[in-house]
Design a protein around this motif. Structure first.
Motif, mmCIF file in Angstrom:
data_model
loop_
_atom_site.group_PDB
_atom_site.id
_atom_site.type_symbol
_atom_site.label_atom_id
_atom_site.label_comp_id
_atom_site.label_asym_id
_atom_site.label_seq_id
_atom_site.Cartn_x
_atom_site.Cartn_y
_atom_site.Cartn_z
ATOM 1 N N ALA A 1 0.846 -1.193 0.000
ATOM 2 C CA ALA A 1 0.000 0.000 0.000
ATOM 3 C C ALA A 1 0.884 1.245 0.000
ATOM 4 O O ALA A 1 1.967 1.255 0.580
ATOM 5 C CB ALA A 1 -0.893 -0.013 1.237
ATOM 6 N N ARG B 1 4.903 9.984 2.135
ATOM 7 C CA ARG B 1 5.629 10.921 3.012
ATOM 8 C C ARG B 1 6.686 10.204 3.846
ATOM 9 O O ARG B 1 7.367 10.851 4.639
ATOM 10 C CB ARG B 1 4.642 11.640 3.926
ATOM 11 C CG ARG B 1 4.365 13.107 3.640
ATOM 12 C CD ARG B 1 4.232 13.462 2.227
ATOM 13 N NE ARG B 1 4.051 14.907 2.056
ATOM 14 C CZ ARG B 1 3.610 15.480 0.948
ATOM 15 N NH1 ARG B 1 3.314 14.734 -0.092
ATOM 16 N NH2 ARG B 1 3.484 16.799 0.850
ATOM 17 N N SER B 2 6.782 8.893 3.710
ATOM 18 C CA SER B 2 7.908 8.202 4.345
ATOM 19 C C SER B 2 9.158 8.558 3.547
ATOM 20 O O SER B 2 9.101 8.718 2.334
ATOM 21 C CB SER B 2 7.678 6.694 4.335
ATOM 22 O OG SER B 2 6.508 6.403 5.068
ATOM 23 N N THR C 1 -1.775 9.950 5.225
ATOM 24 C CA THR C 1 -3.048 9.237 5.309
ATOM 25 C C THR C 1 -3.177 8.538 6.670
ATOM 26 O O THR C 1 -2.169 8.258 7.343
ATOM 27 C CB THR C 1 -3.146 8.168 4.205
ATOM 28 O OG1 THR C 1 -2.089 7.212 4.407
ATOM 29 C CG2 THR C 1 -3.036 8.766 2.812
ATOM 30 N N TYR D 1 14.186 4.347 12.970
ATOM 31 C CA TYR D 1 12.771 4.435 12.581
ATOM 32 C C TYR D 1 12.614 4.019 11.111
ATOM 33 O O TYR D 1 13.081 4.734 10.218
ATOM 34 C CB TYR D 1 12.319 5.884 12.768
ATOM 35 C CG TYR D 1 10.832 6.141 12.658
ATOM 36 C CD1 TYR D 1 9.896 5.124 12.548
ATOM 37 C CD2 TYR D 1 10.352 7.443 12.702
ATOM 38 C CE1 TYR D 1 8.546 5.387 12.469
ATOM 39 C CE2 TYR D 1 9.001 7.734 12.628
ATOM 40 C CZ TYR D 1 8.103 6.698 12.501
ATOM 41 O OH TYR D 1 6.763 6.963 12.420
HETATM 42 C C1 FAD Z 1 7.725 16.774 6.998
HETATM 43 C C2 FAD Z 1 7.515 15.439 7.631
HETATM 44 C C3 FAD Z 1 7.415 15.357 9.008
HETATM 45 C C4 FAD Z 1 7.213 14.126 9.622
HETATM 46 N N1 FAD Z 1 7.119 14.087 10.978
HETATM 47 C C5 FAD Z 1 6.910 12.916 11.598
HETATM 48 C C6 FAD Z 1 6.747 12.856 13.001
HETATM 49 O O1 FAD Z 1 6.817 13.883 13.701
HETATM 50 N N2 FAD Z 1 6.505 11.652 13.567
HETATM 51 C C7 FAD Z 1 6.395 10.506 12.821
HETATM 52 O O2 FAD Z 1 6.165 9.441 13.409
HETATM 53 N N3 FAD Z 1 6.540 10.525 11.488
HETATM 54 C C8 FAD Z 1 6.791 11.703 10.857
HETATM 55 N N4 FAD Z 1 6.900 11.733 9.491
HETATM 56 C C9 FAD Z 1 6.784 10.474 8.745
HETATM 57 C C10 FAD Z 1 5.341 10.208 8.272
HETATM 58 O O3 FAD Z 1 4.421 10.591 9.254
HETATM 59 C C11 FAD Z 1 5.168 8.713 8.036
HETATM 60 O O4 FAD Z 1 6.128 8.268 7.124
HETATM 61 C C12 FAD Z 1 3.766 8.330 7.545
HETATM 62 O O5 FAD Z 1 3.633 6.944 7.654
HETATM 63 C C13 FAD Z 1 3.521 8.762 6.105
HETATM 64 O O6 FAD Z 1 2.182 8.460 5.752
HETATM 65 P P1 FAD Z 1 1.775 8.304 4.214
HETATM 66 O O7 FAD Z 1 0.305 8.391 4.088
HETATM 67 O O8 FAD Z 1 2.570 9.240 3.381
HETATM 68 O O9 FAD Z 1 2.201 6.801 3.954
HETATM 69 P P2 FAD Z 1 3.331 6.204 2.982
HETATM 70 O O10 FAD Z 1 4.606 6.890 3.270
HETATM 71 O O11 FAD Z 1 2.848 6.194 1.595
HETATM 72 O O12 FAD Z 1 3.398 4.718 3.534
HETATM 73 C C14 FAD Z 1 3.932 4.478 4.816
HETATM 74 C C15 FAD Z 1 3.658 3.039 5.231
HETATM 75 O O13 FAD Z 1 2.262 2.891 5.424
HETATM 76 C C16 FAD Z 1 1.781 1.789 4.675
HETATM 77 N N5 FAD Z 1 0.387 2.087 4.336
HETATM 78 C C17 FAD Z 1 -0.108 3.238 3.820
HETATM 79 N N6 FAD Z 1 -1.437 3.123 3.682
HETATM 80 C C18 FAD Z 1 -1.777 1.887 4.104
HETATM 81 C C19 FAD Z 1 -3.004 1.165 4.177
HETATM 82 N N7 FAD Z 1 -4.168 1.696 3.808
HETATM 83 N N8 FAD Z 1 -2.969 -0.086 4.652
HETATM 84 C C20 FAD Z 1 -1.798 -0.660 5.054
HETATM 85 N N9 FAD Z 1 -0.620 -0.024 5.005
HETATM 86 C C21 FAD Z 1 -0.620 1.237 4.536
HETATM 87 C C22 FAD Z 1 2.722 1.705 3.496
HETATM 88 O O14 FAD Z 1 2.732 0.423 2.916
HETATM 89 C C23 FAD Z 1 4.046 2.019 4.161
HETATM 90 O O15 FAD Z 1 4.533 0.868 4.793
HETATM 91 C C24 FAD Z 1 7.103 12.945 8.837
HETATM 92 C C25 FAD Z 1 7.207 13.027 7.452
HETATM 93 C C26 FAD Z 1 7.416 14.255 6.837
HETATM 94 C C27 FAD Z 1 7.524 14.329 5.349
#
Ligand code: FAD
Length: 431
Positions: free
Chosen positions: A38, A43-44, A107, A390
């Motif tokens: 997924a 944003r990871s 998300t 992390y």
């Molecule tokens: C500017 C910035 C600041 C941040 N600050 C923090 C912070 O303070 N603390 C923190 O913990 N993180 C932080 N992050 C990291 C961010 O919160 C995580 O990486 C988060 O998981 C990203 O969510 P995403 O929707 O972009 O998921 P993605 O990056 O697209 O995916 C992340 C993971 O979630 C899984 N996933 C996504 N959707 C689903 C679904 N529906 N079902 C099953 N699995 C799914 C994906 O397979 C993947 O393993 C930050 C990132 C940025 C860019």
């Protein structure tokens, strides 16, 4: 095939993208697909959300709210809903997400799969602590509904489960009450790590949110400690949102040895001078970087890494000091550097990152081997301290550090969906 990169922009990889937009059609979509992972907002920083040459199930089409009980603060939504859209829906009704990361452009599914933390871990834990149930779809079509009180083993595997237990389609979250979108905040400058730890300890009882910016090129570890509490200030006009966009990818990183030291010195002195108490809108306090869209471009065409570790509190001072020394000696790093403490509580997820201790997160422009060599020296410090990195931020940690940092890994692997695979899972778990 579509070229996709994650937030660190370390590479752009071809993927077969399958958009999920109807939660009732996810079972047939997954059953008829080859192995995938997924992908939410990407944003990871590294490879947890990538699957080069394979399938990505794009979840942002699952963006519907299903129910919101204004009396209890219980929200049910699809897993592709953005945290930003939840905040905008619920805050006017006196509710707020209890835990959010430093960007709201993620998300719900991504927030659960990485069990993200905010600035209030010592009070409210991580995102998974507030999830009441999850609907998970496995690639063989089996649907699993789990929560902290039923099928709790599946819940513990999926919270922080790096997307590897199935695709989450629906979620129930318990919001928390809030009187206004404003916080009572204070910024305090600190001269060294001793002062940081004093401030962190003194703030834990009275301040819900604590975080600090640390100057990674300073010798002693000076920085700015920010703390905040929700407050009721009555009606105030919302601040005007002025979003800028980094318009292009510069040919070289704008963050480099020449720019870093003067930038940090100016920033520290300016903020020290402005330090003190103020009333701050939640968006500026929680998500300051969201005002500069696509800021990740500033590191140039080679992209950047983030290195985020947590080490136990007992050895935290020394381990952080050693890491800062290595970083200062290398002359690399970035002004995006965060130091904060986690509270003394265990995470819900078998593979959740937060553990009691202190976490240091720094961005590094990608300078190839030189950067990787620095990380090896930092890894040795984290390993020796009994800490972990992390996965949400990682693109290169060695397998032995991962295995040492996550002692519940073998338990977790029993819940893996064999049809889910990512670049990170292949790198760190072998498949
Ligand atoms: C500017 C910035 C600041 C941040 N600050 C923090 C912070 O303070 N603390 C923190 O913990 N993180 C932080 N992050 C990291 C961010 O919160 C995580 O990486 C988060 O998981 C990203 O969510 P995403 O929707 O972009 O998921 P993605 O990056 O697209 O995916 C992340 C993971 O979630 C899984 N996933 C996504 N959707 C689903 C679904 N529906 N079902 C099953 N699995 C799914 C994906 O397979 C993947 O393993 C930050 C990132 C940025 C860019």
């Amino acid at each position: 095939m579509v070229a996709i990169s994650s937030w660190g922009r370390l590479g752009s990889f071809e993927h077969e993208v399958a958009v999920l937009y109807d939660r009732h059609q996810v079972v047939p979509q997954l059953k008829s697909s080859r192995a995938g992972i997924a992908h939410g907002m990407g944003r990871s920083y590294g490879d947890v959300c990538l699957n080069p040459d394979g399938v990505l199930w794009q979840t942002t089409g699952l963006d519907r709210f299903i129910s919101f009980d204004q009396n209890s603060g219980r929200l049910v939504c699809e897993a592709g809903v953005l945290l930003r859209d939840i905040q905008r829906l619920v805050i006017p009704h006196g509710w707020i997400l209890p835990v959010t990361p430093g960007t709201q452009l993620v998300t719900v599914g991504g927030a659960i799969a990485n069990d993200v933390h905010g600035k209030n871990h010592h009070v409210l834990g991580s995102f998974g602590d507030h999830v009441k149930w999850i609907k998970l779809i496995r690639t063989d079509g089996v649907i699993i509904e789990c929560g902290p009180d039923f099928l709790s083993d599946w819940f513990a595997a999926t919270v922080g489960g790096l997307g590897l237990t199935g695709v989450i389609t629906e979620v129930a979250i318990q919001l928390r009450h809030v009187a206004s979108p404003w916080l009572d905040t204070e910024t305090v400058a600190y001269a060294n790590l001793d002062e940081f730890f004093h401030l962190a300890d003194d703030s834990e009882a009275d301040w819900e949110h604590t975080v600090s910016w640390i100057d990674c090129v300073s010798k002693g570890g000076r920085g700015l400690f920010m703390r905040g509490n929700p407050t009721d200030v009555g009606q105030r006009p919302e601040p005007k949102s002025r979003k800028l966009t980094m318009p292009f990818v510069p040919p070289i990183s704008l963050v480099n040895r020449l720019s870093l030291r003067p930038f940090n010195m100016t920033y520290f002195n300016l903020k020290k001078w402005q330090a003190g108490r103020s009333i701050t809108h939640y968006e500026s306090f929680f998500y300051p970087l969201d005002n500069l869209m696509e800021w990740n471009r500033m590191y140039g065409p080679k992209g950047f890494f983030q290195y985020q570790s947590v080490v136990p509190r007992a050895v935290g001072h020394d381990a952080v000091q050693e890491m800062l020394k290595e970083i200062a000696r290398s002359g690399d790093g970035s002004f995006l550097a965060v130091l904060k403490t986690f509270g003394n509580r265990q995470s819900v997820g078998m593979m959740s990152f937060p553990q009691p201790g202190v976490t240091l997160a720094l961005d590094f422009p990608n300078k190839g081997n030189r950067t990787l060599k620095l990380f090896e020296r930092l890894d040795a410090i984290v390993h020796e301290a009994g800490g972990r990195l992390y996965p949400a931020k990682d693109a290169r940690m060695p397998r032995n550090l991962f295995e040492a940092g996550y002692p519940r890994l073998s338990e977790f692997l029993q819940y893996r969906d064999p049809g889910m695979s990512s670049a990170l899972s292949r790198r760190l778990m072998g498949n």
